[in-house]
Every structure is written in C-alpha cells, then in structure tokens.
Design a protein around this motif. Structure first.
Motif, mmCIF file in Angstrom:
data_model
loop_
_atom_site.group_PDB
_atom_site.id
_atom_site.type_symbol
_atom_site.label_atom_id
_atom_site.label_comp_id
_atom_site.label_asym_id
_atom_site.label_seq_id
_atom_site.Cartn_x
_atom_site.Cartn_y
_atom_site.Cartn_z
ATOM 1 N N ASP A 192 25.959 -40.926 -31.314
ATOM 2 C CA ASP A 192 25.989 -42.429 -30.746
ATOM 3 C C ASP A 192 24.642 -42.684 -30.224
ATOM 4 O OD1 ASP A 192 28.515 -42.940 -31.377
ATOM 5 O OD2 ASP A 192 29.586 -42.326 -29.522
ATOM 6 N N GLU A 193 24.110 -41.480 -29.325
ATOM 7 C CA GLU A 193 22.805 -41.568 -28.813
ATOM 8 C C GLU A 193 21.686 -41.877 -29.813
ATOM 9 O OE1 GLU A 193 23.071 -39.121 -24.848
ATOM 10 O OE2 GLU A 193 22.957 -38.176 -26.724
ATOM 11 N N LEU A 194 21.688 -40.950 -30.973
ATOM 12 C CA LEU A 194 20.699 -41.069 -32.073
ATOM 13 C C LEU A 194 20.765 -42.384 -32.636
ATOM 14 C CD1 LEU A 194 20.520 -37.322 -33.545
ATOM 15 C CD2 LEU A 194 18.575 -38.523 -32.443
ATOM 16 N N TYR A 195 22.030 -42.685 -32.943
ATOM 17 C CA TYR A 195 22.416 -43.878 -33.859
ATOM 18 C C TYR A 195 21.854 -45.235 -33.034
ATOM 19 C CZ TYR A 195 24.766 -47.039 -37.101
ATOM 20 O OH TYR A 195 24.792 -48.052 -38.114
ATOM 21 N N GLU A 196 21.987 -45.083 -31.798
ATOM 22 C CA GLU A 196 21.668 -46.214 -31.114
ATOM 23 C C GLU A 196 20.047 -46.251 -30.842
ATOM 24 O OE1 GLU A 196 21.874 -49.791 -29.098
ATOM 25 O OE2 GLU A 196 23.457 -48.912 -30.063
ATOM 26 N N LEU A 197 19.503 -45.202 -30.613
ATOM 27 C CA LEU A 197 18.069 -44.948 -30.641
ATOM 28 C C LEU A 197 17.377 -45.556 -31.869
ATOM 29 C CD1 LEU A 197 15.487 -43.981 -28.850
ATOM 30 C CD2 LEU A 197 15.797 -41.938 -30.265
ATOM 31 N N ILE A 198 17.827 -45.190 -32.973
ATOM 32 C CA ILE A 198 17.339 -45.390 -34.475
ATOM 33 C C ILE A 198 17.466 -46.969 -34.523
ATOM 34 C CG2 ILE A 198 17.227 -45.104 -36.792
ATOM 35 C CD1 ILE A 198 17.867 -42.081 -36.070
ATOM 36 N N GLN A 199 18.437 -47.299 -34.229
ATOM 37 C CA GLN A 199 19.159 -48.700 -34.827
ATOM 38 C C GLN A 199 18.064 -49.984 -33.948
ATOM 39 O OE1 GLN A 199 23.338 -50.956 -35.445
ATOM 40 N NE2 GLN A 199 22.699 -50.340 -33.256
ATOM 41 N N THR A 200 17.790 -49.689 -32.750
ATOM 42 C CA THR A 200 17.108 -50.440 -32.057
ATOM 43 C C THR A 200 15.710 -50.445 -32.595
ATOM 44 O OG1 THR A 200 16.419 -48.702 -30.395
ATOM 45 C CG2 THR A 200 18.300 -50.244 -29.640
ATOM 46 N N LYS A 201 15.198 -49.556 -33.235
ATOM 47 C CA LYS A 201 13.739 -49.814 -34.026
ATOM 48 C C LYS A 201 13.725 -50.945 -34.978
ATOM 49 C CE LYS A 201 12.447 -46.037 -31.829
ATOM 50 N NZ LYS A 201 11.518 -46.279 -30.851
ATOM 51 N N VAL A 202 14.835 -51.461 -35.296
ATOM 52 C CA VAL A 202 14.602 -52.489 -36.139
ATOM 53 C C VAL A 202 13.822 -53.787 -35.464
ATOM 54 C CG1 VAL A 202 16.799 -53.905 -35.509
ATOM 55 C CG2 VAL A 202 15.913 -53.988 -37.878
ATOM 56 N N ASN A 203 13.989 -53.647 -34.062
ATOM 57 C CA ASN A 203 13.289 -54.929 -33.541
ATOM 58 C C ASN A 203 11.578 -54.748 -33.501
ATOM 59 O OD1 ASN A 203 15.806 -56.151 -32.696
ATOM 60 N ND2 ASN A 203 15.839 -54.633 -30.971
ATOM 61 N N ASP A 204 11.260 -53.464 -33.829
ATOM 62 C CA ASP A 204 9.763 -53.162 -33.807
ATOM 63 C C ASP A 204 9.272 -53.154 -35.204
ATOM 64 O OD1 ASP A 204 10.274 -52.601 -31.310
ATOM 65 O OD2 ASP A 204 10.704 -50.647 -31.624
ATOM 66 N N VAL A 205 9.878 -53.600 -36.216
ATOM 67 C CA VAL A 205 9.243 -53.512 -37.694
ATOM 68 C C VAL A 205 9.657 -54.849 -38.205
ATOM 69 C CG1 VAL A 205 9.687 -51.012 -38.051
ATOM 70 C CG2 VAL A 205 11.435 -52.785 -38.901
ATOM 71 N N GLU A 206 8.680 -55.252 -38.891
ATOM 72 C CA GLU A 206 8.443 -56.326 -39.885
ATOM 73 C C GLU A 206 8.699 -56.272 -41.135
ATOM 74 O OE1 GLU A 206 5.068 -58.769 -38.397
ATOM 75 O OE2 GLU A 206 5.552 -58.467 -36.413
ATOM 76 N N GLN A 207 7.880 -55.186 -41.644
ATOM 77 C CA GLN A 207 7.882 -54.977 -43.055
ATOM 78 C C GLN A 207 9.545 -54.388 -43.682
ATOM 79 O OE1 GLN A 207 5.767 -53.788 -41.310
ATOM 80 N NE2 GLN A 207 3.829 -54.586 -42.083
ATOM 81 N N LYS A 208 9.799 -54.911 -44.939
ATOM 82 C CA LYS A 208 10.883 -54.661 -45.487
ATOM 83 C C LYS A 208 11.083 -53.035 -45.541
ATOM 84 C CE LYS A 208 10.419 -57.188 -49.141
ATOM 85 N NZ LYS A 208 10.525 -57.670 -50.656
ATOM 86 N N GLN A 209 9.904 -52.461 -45.819
ATOM 87 C CA GLN A 209 10.051 -51.037 -46.004
ATOM 88 C C GLN A 209 10.418 -50.335 -44.652
ATOM 89 O OE1 GLN A 209 9.884 -49.258 -48.850
ATOM 90 N NE2 GLN A 209 10.803 -47.619 -47.789
ATOM 91 N N GLY A 210 9.935 -50.974 -43.598
ATOM 92 C CA GLY A 210 10.246 -50.332 -42.273
ATOM 93 C C GLY A 210 11.844 -50.382 -42.142
ATOM 94 N N ILE A 211 12.333 -51.594 -42.415
ATOM 95 C CA ILE A 211 14.030 -51.706 -42.425
ATOM 96 C C ILE A 211 14.585 -50.831 -43.248
ATOM 97 C CG2 ILE A 211 15.912 -53.289 -42.479
ATOM 98 C CD1 ILE A 211 14.031 -55.428 -41.780
#
Length: 457
Positions: A10-29
C-alpha cells in the motif's frame, strides 16, 4: 519484501501513484504504470483484485492523467496476470474508453486491450477480432492487435502460430482501407508477422499484390510495401524474402505514385537494416529507379476557390529516393557509380528546399568518398549552389520562415566548404574558386562561413 516497514504494498503503491502529478510526458505516465503493475504482480491475489477495482473506478474520473495511468496499468498487469476473473467484463469497460474525447485516453485503452489479450489470448483476442467486424474504431482495434502481435514477435516463449488463421483475414480485409492510419497499422502487424511466420505471410502478400489497377488494388499494394518496410527493421527472413523480392520490387515502377513511394521507403529500410538482403538487386532493379525518380515531377493545380495552388505529387518521391541514395552511400557505397549519379545530383541541387538540403548532405559525403567524381562535375554544380547561397530572404518573411531560409543557405555553404577541402586543390576549377571569392566578399555569407568553420573545430 513487500511487507518491510515503509515498503508495504500500500505504501509503495501510493508513493508511486502520486508521482503522476509530477509528470507531463506520456512516457513518464507509462513508466509509472509499469512500476505499479510490477507491484501488483508481486502482491497477493486479494490486494491485486482490490487494486484493479480501484483502477476501474479511476476510469470514470475527470482527471485525464489518472484515467490514462489506470488504463496503462491494467494493460501492463493484464499482460502478466489473467484478469478475466478479477473484474467481470473488464474488456468491455476498456473498450468504452474508445469513446473518450481524448486521443491519449483512446490510445491508452488500445494499449491496455492488446496487453490484456497477451495475458489471456483465448479470452480477449476474440473480443478484438469480433469488434473489428463492426464499422467503427478500426484504427484503435488494430492498434490493440499490433500490441498483441509485436509482443509475440519480440518475446521468447510466446507462440503466435495457432492464431494466424483467426487474425490474417481481418488484417487482409483492412489492407484496402481508405484511411492511411488504418492501413499503416495493418502494415505494422503484417511486418511483425513476416518476422515470425514468413512461410505463411510472404507468399500470401505476393499473391495479393499481383495485378489489378483499381484504387482498392493500389491501396493493397501500398500496404504490402509498407509491411515489408516494417519487417526490415526486425529479424527479416532473408531466404524467403529473396525468393519473392523481385516481385515486390516491381512496385517501384507502379502506376500509383503512393505505391511507388511506399516501395521506395521499403528499399531505404532494406538498405539501412538488411543490406545483404537487397545488395544483389541494387544495380539492376533499384539504383536506376532512384536516379530516374530524382527527376520525377508531377504537378497539378488545385482550385482553392479564391486562389489556385500548384501541387507537386513527385516531391515526396524525390525526397525518399534521395534519402535512399544517401543510405546506399552509408551502407553499400561500392554499389554506386557516383560518376553516373552526378548529373542527377545537379538536378536535385536546383530543386525545392528540402530536396536541396538532402543533396547538400549527399554532396558532402561524396566529397569524402569519391572526390574525383565531384571534381569532374564541379563546373555544373557551381550555378545551383550559388543560386542557393545568394538567395535573398523575401520581404514579409518572419520567424521560422527566416530561420528556414538561413538554414538552407548554411546547408549550401557547408557543401561549398566540403568541396574546398578536397585535397587535390589543383584539380578544383577556376569557376569554383571565383564562386568562393564572391562568397567571401558578401559580409553575411562570410560571417556564416566563419560560424560553420568554428562549429567544426
């Protein structure tokens, strides 16, 4: 371990999932989705089911980046784990995203559907094929099918042989689509299939390409040539392609310019990636066509109401023919009679801007590879080069137009400098040195020459 302090699922999933707010490029998502899917593969079945349920809920959310992340994660996970029992009707839920107003969401849905099918071919491949029978979303469904086929082609241990009979009729049906994007997707699928099952696909394509002068037959031949281009970048099956290559190369002389263009692109890919496959056909079948195409002009006038515009349908072919000549000089230079090419190069140096710039690149290469051929034709090259480098920037041109005009001049000057650097200075004609003197007397050109020289040091 996924249960160490701070490293629970749960902790790792939440930590990684929140990174979607920091990326703009398709490749990042896409990278975040890959990480989330990897976590889901490693966790318990209960956790995985709950997570897939939350991903499906995210598909109804308003945030596009979250929807796309959910689709890509479902696809990555579905490739590794059969999701049929996890969420009932998941394939139909993903298909609903084809109705999205966002192109990125639709592309992510096609990716997800294709990857899920790899995880359960019996469950999901028929969904893709049955949907192709409907009269919509052909491009996206073929994109999903491409994911399936390309993954099989590039993954050891996956075998596509039992699915060819199901898939091939659908691909061949769409070879004649009026939409170029659909035909291009079919070509990518067929190109990957050629690398896996050449004994089935190559003879089928040879038979389909034979004869017929109607529009549908032309679209079919375009798709065949394009599929061969795509197969060249992979593990092209030389033995069977050699048997049929003479037939395929007939498309270089097709009446349909679009087919000819696709055949030129196929030759360029072959020369670049599979030179040993194509070398025996260069001298008799390919190079004469390349030279002839450098002079192909096919102009027509298009009536746009208030004004008329001249369109040159030969321009894309001239550019691709020169790109192929450029590739031959890189990979198989001994196969080209450079002296015979020089009159065609002279023609290209006086053509449209894009063609001129390609010719400058080729001329620079020839200066290093066969300087004697340049020296023997030099007087005829001076006039088109001078016309290019002394071209005035038109009044009213702004921004990128000015940059493009200046880049053409710089391109011509680089070719002039390459000629000037040929070792046999005594063999360089008086006409050329007079031209160089005229360049040095123009302040703007002299400054450009200085800047180009500085770049090279």
């Amino acid at each position: 371990s996924l249960d160490a302090p701070g490293l629970t699922f749960d902790e790792l999933y939440e930590l990684i999932q929140t990174k979607v707010n920091d990326v703009e490029q398709k490749q990042g998502i896409a990278n975040i989705a890959h990480c989330l899917a990897t976590l889901c593969v490693a966790t318990s079945e209960d956790k995985r089911s709950t997570t897939v349920g939350s991903l499906v809920e995210a598909l109804n959310g308003s945030e596009e980046s979250r929807r796309n992340l959910a689709l890509l994660t479902i696809g990555e996970l579905g490739q590794e784990v059969d999701l049929t029992a996890t969420v009932d009707g998941l394939q139909m839920i993903v298909l609903e995203s084809f109705e999205s107003a966002s192109e990125e969401t639709k592309t992510a849905a096609a990716y997800a559907l294709g990857r899920m099918a790899v995880g359960n071919m019996g469950g999901y491949l028929p969904v893709i094929l049955d949907s192709l029978n409907a009269n919509r979303h052909h491009y996206l469904l073929l994109s999903a099918l491409k994911e399936v086929i390309v993954l099989h082609a590039n993954t050891s241990g996956l075998d596509f042989s039992s699915y060819i009979e199901q898939v091939l009729p659908h691909l061949l049906k769409h070879c004649e689509s009026a939409e170029e994007g659909v035909r291009n997707m079919v070509a990518e699928c067929l190109g990957a299939l050629i690398t896996m099952h050449p004994e089935t696909i190559v003879p089928a394509l040879t038979n389909l390409g034979a004869g017929g002068s109607g529009e549908a037959e032309g679209l079919m031949r375009w798709t065949i040539a394009s599929s061969l281009k795509y197969c060249m970048t992979g593990r092209a099956p030389h033995a069977i392609l050699m048997e049929h290559m003479e037939n395929f190369l007939e498309m270089l002389n097709d009446e349909d310019l679009q087919v000819r263009h696709a055949a030129l692109s196929m030759c360029n890919a072959a020369v670049h990636h599979q030179p040993s496959l194509i070398i025996s056909f260069l001298d008799a079948k390919i190079i004469p066509v390349l030279y002839e195409t450098v002079r192909l002009k096919q102009e027509r006038v298009v009536d746009l109401g208030p004004f008329k515009q001249k369109v040159d349908d030969g321009l894309p072919l001239r550019k691709t023919a020169l790109a192929c000549i450029n590739t031959v000089l890189d990979t198989l230079p001994d196969q080209m009679d450079v002296g015979a090419f020089m009159p065609f190069l002279e023609t290209g140096l006086g053509d449209k801007e894009d063609v001129q710039m390609l010719c400058h690149q080729i001329l620079i290469k020839i200066c290093g590879y066969a300087p004697g051929a340049v020296l023997s034709s030099l007087d005829s090259l001076v006039d088109p080069l001078e016309k290019t480098v002394t071209k005035k920037v038109k009044e009213g041109q702004v921004g990128t137009e000015v940059d493009r005009a200046n880049e053409l001049i710089r391109s011509g000057l680089r070719a002039v400098l390459a000629i000037s650097a040929i070792d046999d200075s005594a063999g360089i004609s008086r006409k050329f040195w007079d031209f160089v003197d005229r360049i040095q007397k123009r302040e703007k050109l002299a400054a450009m020459v200085g800047a180009i020289k500085a770049e090279g040091n």
